[in-house]
Design a protein around this motif. Structure first.
Motif, mmCIF file in Angstrom:
data_model
loop_
_atom_site.group_PDB
_atom_site.id
_atom_site.type_symbol
_atom_site.label_atom_id
_atom_site.label_comp_id
_atom_site.label_asym_id
_atom_site.label_seq_id
_atom_site.Cartn_x
_atom_site.Cartn_y
_atom_site.Cartn_z
ATOM 1 N N VAL A 2 0.406 -1.224 -0.472
ATOM 2 C CA VAL A 2 0.000 -0.145 0.087
ATOM 3 C C VAL A 2 1.167 1.333 0.135
ATOM 4 O O VAL A 2 0.428 1.977 -0.771
ATOM 5 C CB VAL A 2 -1.244 0.286 1.239
ATOM 6 C CG1 VAL A 2 -1.709 1.341 1.221
ATOM 7 C CG2 VAL A 2 -1.766 -0.572 1.371
ATOM 8 N N THR A 3 2.002 1.345 1.371
ATOM 9 C CA THR A 3 2.715 2.637 0.840
ATOM 10 C C THR A 3 4.043 2.516 0.268
ATOM 11 O O THR A 3 4.471 3.235 0.313
ATOM 12 C CB THR A 3 2.901 2.797 2.384
ATOM 13 O OG1 THR A 3 4.202 1.216 3.281
ATOM 14 C CG2 THR A 3 2.136 2.298 3.530
ATOM 15 N N GLY A 4 4.311 1.103 -0.344
ATOM 16 C CA GLY A 4 5.422 1.524 -0.960
ATOM 17 C C GLY A 4 6.677 1.453 0.026
ATOM 18 O O GLY A 4 7.791 0.993 -0.353
ATOM 19 N N ARG A 5 6.570 1.045 1.186
ATOM 20 C CA ARG A 5 7.627 1.262 2.213
ATOM 21 C C ARG A 5 8.086 -0.228 2.383
ATOM 22 O O ARG A 5 6.648 -1.252 2.854
ATOM 23 C CB ARG A 5 7.509 2.487 3.070
ATOM 24 C CG ARG A 5 7.007 3.444 3.105
ATOM 25 C CD ARG A 5 6.565 4.499 4.345
ATOM 26 N NE ARG A 5 6.566 5.876 3.593
ATOM 27 C CZ ARG A 5 5.860 6.847 4.351
ATOM 28 N NH1 ARG A 5 6.001 6.886 4.947
ATOM 29 N NH2 ARG A 5 5.762 7.975 4.128
ATOM 30 N N ARG A 6 9.539 -0.052 3.661
ATOM 31 C CA ARG A 6 9.576 -1.269 4.101
ATOM 32 C C ARG A 6 8.671 -1.901 5.073
ATOM 33 O O ARG A 6 8.287 -1.348 5.909
ATOM 34 C CB ARG A 6 11.056 -0.951 4.791
ATOM 35 C CG ARG A 6 11.489 -2.529 4.948
ATOM 36 C CD ARG A 6 13.293 -2.703 5.616
ATOM 37 N NE ARG A 6 13.254 -3.849 6.043
ATOM 38 C CZ ARG A 6 14.685 -4.117 5.979
ATOM 39 N NH1 ARG A 6 15.766 -3.413 5.606
ATOM 40 N NH2 ARG A 6 15.704 -5.199 7.013
ATOM 41 N N ALA A 7 8.852 -3.007 5.362
ATOM 42 C CA ALA A 7 7.495 -3.735 6.437
ATOM 43 C C ALA A 7 8.166 -4.598 7.549
ATOM 44 O O ALA A 7 8.680 -5.096 7.068
ATOM 45 C CB ALA A 7 6.462 -4.347 5.569
ATOM 46 N N LYS A 8 7.558 -5.028 7.858
ATOM 47 C CA LYS A 8 7.763 -5.505 8.930
ATOM 48 C C LYS A 8 8.358 -7.530 8.627
ATOM 49 O O LYS A 8 6.637 -7.881 8.159
ATOM 50 C CB LYS A 8 7.265 -5.867 10.457
ATOM 51 C CG LYS A 8 7.089 -7.282 11.161
ATOM 52 C CD LYS A 8 6.782 -6.965 12.783
ATOM 53 C CE LYS A 8 7.075 -7.326 13.568
ATOM 54 N NZ LYS A 8 6.178 -8.047 14.676
ATOM 55 N N ARG A 9 9.522 -7.945 8.544
ATOM 56 C CA ARG A 9 9.737 -9.138 8.056
ATOM 57 C C ARG A 9 8.449 -10.539 8.412
ATOM 58 O O ARG A 9 8.546 -10.574 9.678
ATOM 59 C CB ARG A 9 10.903 -9.360 8.334
ATOM 60 C CG ARG A 9 11.495 -10.798 7.375
ATOM 61 C CD ARG A 9 12.589 -11.123 7.561
ATOM 62 N NE ARG A 9 13.141 -12.249 6.308
ATOM 63 C CZ ARG A 9 13.598 -12.851 5.201
ATOM 64 N NH1 ARG A 9 13.488 -11.432 4.964
ATOM 65 N NH2 ARG A 9 13.971 -14.333 4.807
ATOM 66 N N GLY A 10 8.119 -11.164 7.528
ATOM 67 C CA GLY A 10 6.916 -12.334 7.763
ATOM 68 C C GLY A 10 6.055 -11.964 8.870
ATOM 69 O O GLY A 10 5.872 -12.499 9.251
ATOM 70 N N ARG A 11 5.545 -10.600 8.933
ATOM 71 C CA ARG A 11 4.131 -9.920 9.143
ATOM 72 C C ARG A 11 3.456 -11.119 9.399
ATOM 73 O O ARG A 11 2.449 -11.063 10.688
ATOM 74 C CB ARG A 11 3.961 -8.566 9.394
ATOM 75 C CG ARG A 11 3.872 -8.400 8.204
ATOM 76 C CD ARG A 11 3.782 -6.332 7.484
ATOM 77 N NE ARG A 11 3.493 -6.448 6.088
ATOM 78 C CZ ARG A 11 4.050 -7.395 5.299
ATOM 79 N NH1 ARG A 11 5.295 -7.441 5.252
ATOM 80 N NH2 ARG A 11 3.588 -7.180 3.935
ATOM 81 N N THR A 12 2.462 -11.632 8.215
ATOM 82 C CA THR A 12 1.425 -12.332 8.308
ATOM 83 C C THR A 12 1.790 -13.516 8.862
ATOM 84 O O THR A 12 0.700 -14.285 9.397
ATOM 85 C CB THR A 12 1.488 -12.792 6.497
ATOM 86 O OG1 THR A 12 2.116 -12.867 6.176
ATOM 87 C CG2 THR A 12 0.556 -11.074 6.386
#
Length: 455
Positions: free
Chosen positions: A111-121
């Motif tokens: 959505v934001t195109g930014r880095r996210a927390k790895r393996g969050r799901t």
């Protein structure tokens, strides 16, 4: 003089004939003709020395190839067989691994195109599965999880010498140290010479053993606590049972002491299971007061190899931020398989543990009938399966097996589709409990394919 007609060298097939065997086609494409030819030449050398039968050359060559794991059919009656990779992944987990093999959003917020927390799901799925956990983290196996906890909390230095921010037990703030307190009765050794004390001491932590082999009380732990205590370690002795004049401190009792409590439950059971009443589970262990629970993903959970860390949010966050966590992190394939295991339908492990013996008998009886019609000396026998993977050592599962002469064991392992059974009292038992029903016919076909060579 010419060679006698019975000269065993006459039975050695030509290299080019073996290389033309269709069973070697896939290996040649994957490994290259040179590697396959070298394996065939080696197998033919074993035939000349009398070590190998000519009909087993292709199987021996395939087994000798350096690359690629070979799928096998687990007919051992051991649900979580360590030598066979423990848990078989569910269809949902396999599909997830294939989907994750390409580019994924493993660390990207689409959505934001930014880095996210790895393996969050995957982490969210694990958190939902264990409501008592304040936070969760995943590393590459159970031993790695224990190493990370010991290093971060007990090894000393900048990252291991103080307690996590916000740590409080019993209203008292205490500095951690370099000592791990563990019962002598829980200093276990598991497969391949792996010893718990060696693992912990490799981190630089010191062990403080308390109690005796058969009896350890809460008071033993309490008296050992001092300024150098990092945490108490409670280890479930999953692959053995001590009976008789025994006692051990419970999680609830140890949780009342003013230091962190880490519990290594081993098997990966996340919630209570009536089938395995003596196996500790993560949710109950946390509810009883453990600050951190360590478990394996590829055992009773039925997922990929992984070390699960569940517990106090400040404690888990401290472990996640430790530099060693980067070296122990799991890849996208493991995260995908773990999430699918947690969120998807029942796993092969779950199904095998609960397989109706009557259904198993019908499947085995049908296989026996086909073999008997072909003249194979097989019997239908009652047997007992086990959990395996170091879990539930006293639990046996009523089962049924095909009983064959033990001479079938080696050829079946070298068959086009390897079938691995277990030998008991001079007989090879093939237990279909862990064999997918769709592969029953393959087991029969493999037995028929090797029968002429066994005689």
């Amino acid at each position: 003089m010419g060679e006698a007609p019975t000269d065993p060298r006459r039975r050695v097939p030509r290299t080019d004939v073996v290389l033309a065997d269709p069973r070697l086609a896939a290996a040649t494409e994957a490994e290259g003709r040179a590697a396959v030819k070298a394996a065939v030449v080696q197998a033919l050398s074993r035939v000349r020395s009398g070590e190998l039968e000519p009909d087993d050359v292709v199987g021996a060559a395939l087994a000798a190839l350096p690359g690629g794991l070979r799928p096998v059919l687990n007919a051992t009656g051991v649900v979580l067989h360590t030598n066979l990779g423990r848990a078989a992944l569910s269809p949902a987990a396999r599909d997830a691994v294939v989907a994750a093999a390409g580019h994924t959003d493993v660390e990207l917020d689409l959505v934001t195109g930014r880095r996210a927390k790895r393996g969050r799901t995957a982490l969210a799925a694990l958190h939902r599965a264990v409501p008592a956990a304040g936070d969760v983290h995943v590393v590459n196996n159970g031993a790695a999880a224990l190493v990370l906890a010991a290093t971060a909390l007990a090894a000393g230095g900048e990252h291991g010498s103080e307690r996590p921010n916000g740590w409080e037990r019993g209203g008292e703030q205490r500095l951690g140290g370099r000592e791990i307190i563990v019962s002598r009765g829980e200093m276990v050794e598991i497969g391949d010479g792996f010893r718990l004390p060696d693992l912990l001491e490799s981190t630089g932590a010191r062990l403080r053993e308390v109690g005796t082999t058969n009896r350890t009380t809460v008071r033993d732990y309490e008296q050992a606590i001092g300024p150098e205590t990092a945490f108490l370690l409670k280890v479930h002795p999953s692959n053995f049972v001590v009976r008789g004049f025994t006692s051990s401190a419970s999680i609830r009792d140890l949780a009342a002491l003013p230091v962190p409590l880490v519990a290594d439950i081993g098997s990966g059971l996340l919630r209570p299971d009536p089938l395995l009443p003596d196996e500790p589970d993560a949710d109950t262990t946390l509810t009883d007061g453990a600050d951190l629970v360590i478990a394996s993903g590829d055992k009773l959970l039925g997922g990929p190899q992984a070390g699960l860390l569940l517990g106090s949010a400040p404690l888990v966050e401290r472990l996640r931020r430790h530099p060693l966590a980067r070296a122990l992190r799991v890849d996208k394939l493991t995260l995908a398989a773990l999430q699918a295991t947690l969120a998807g339908p029942s796993t092969p492990t779950w199904d095998a543990l609960r397989l109706d013996p009557a259904v198993l008998r019908d499947r085995t009886e049908h296989a026996h009938k086909l073999l008997a019609e072909a003249g194979v000396p097989a019997d239908l026998v009652e047997s007992a399966a086990v959990v395996g993977g170091g879990g539930a050592p006293e639990v046996t599962l009523p089962s049924w097996s095909l009983s064959l002469p033990s001479a079938y064991a080696s050829p079946l392992r070298a068959a086009a589709t390897p079938v691995v059974g277990r030998v008991e009292r001079g007989r090879l038992l093939l237990d279909l409990r862990c064999v997918p029903p769709s592969a029953d016919a393959t087991v029969v076909d493999m037995v028929l394919s090797v029968a002429p060579r066994v005689g």
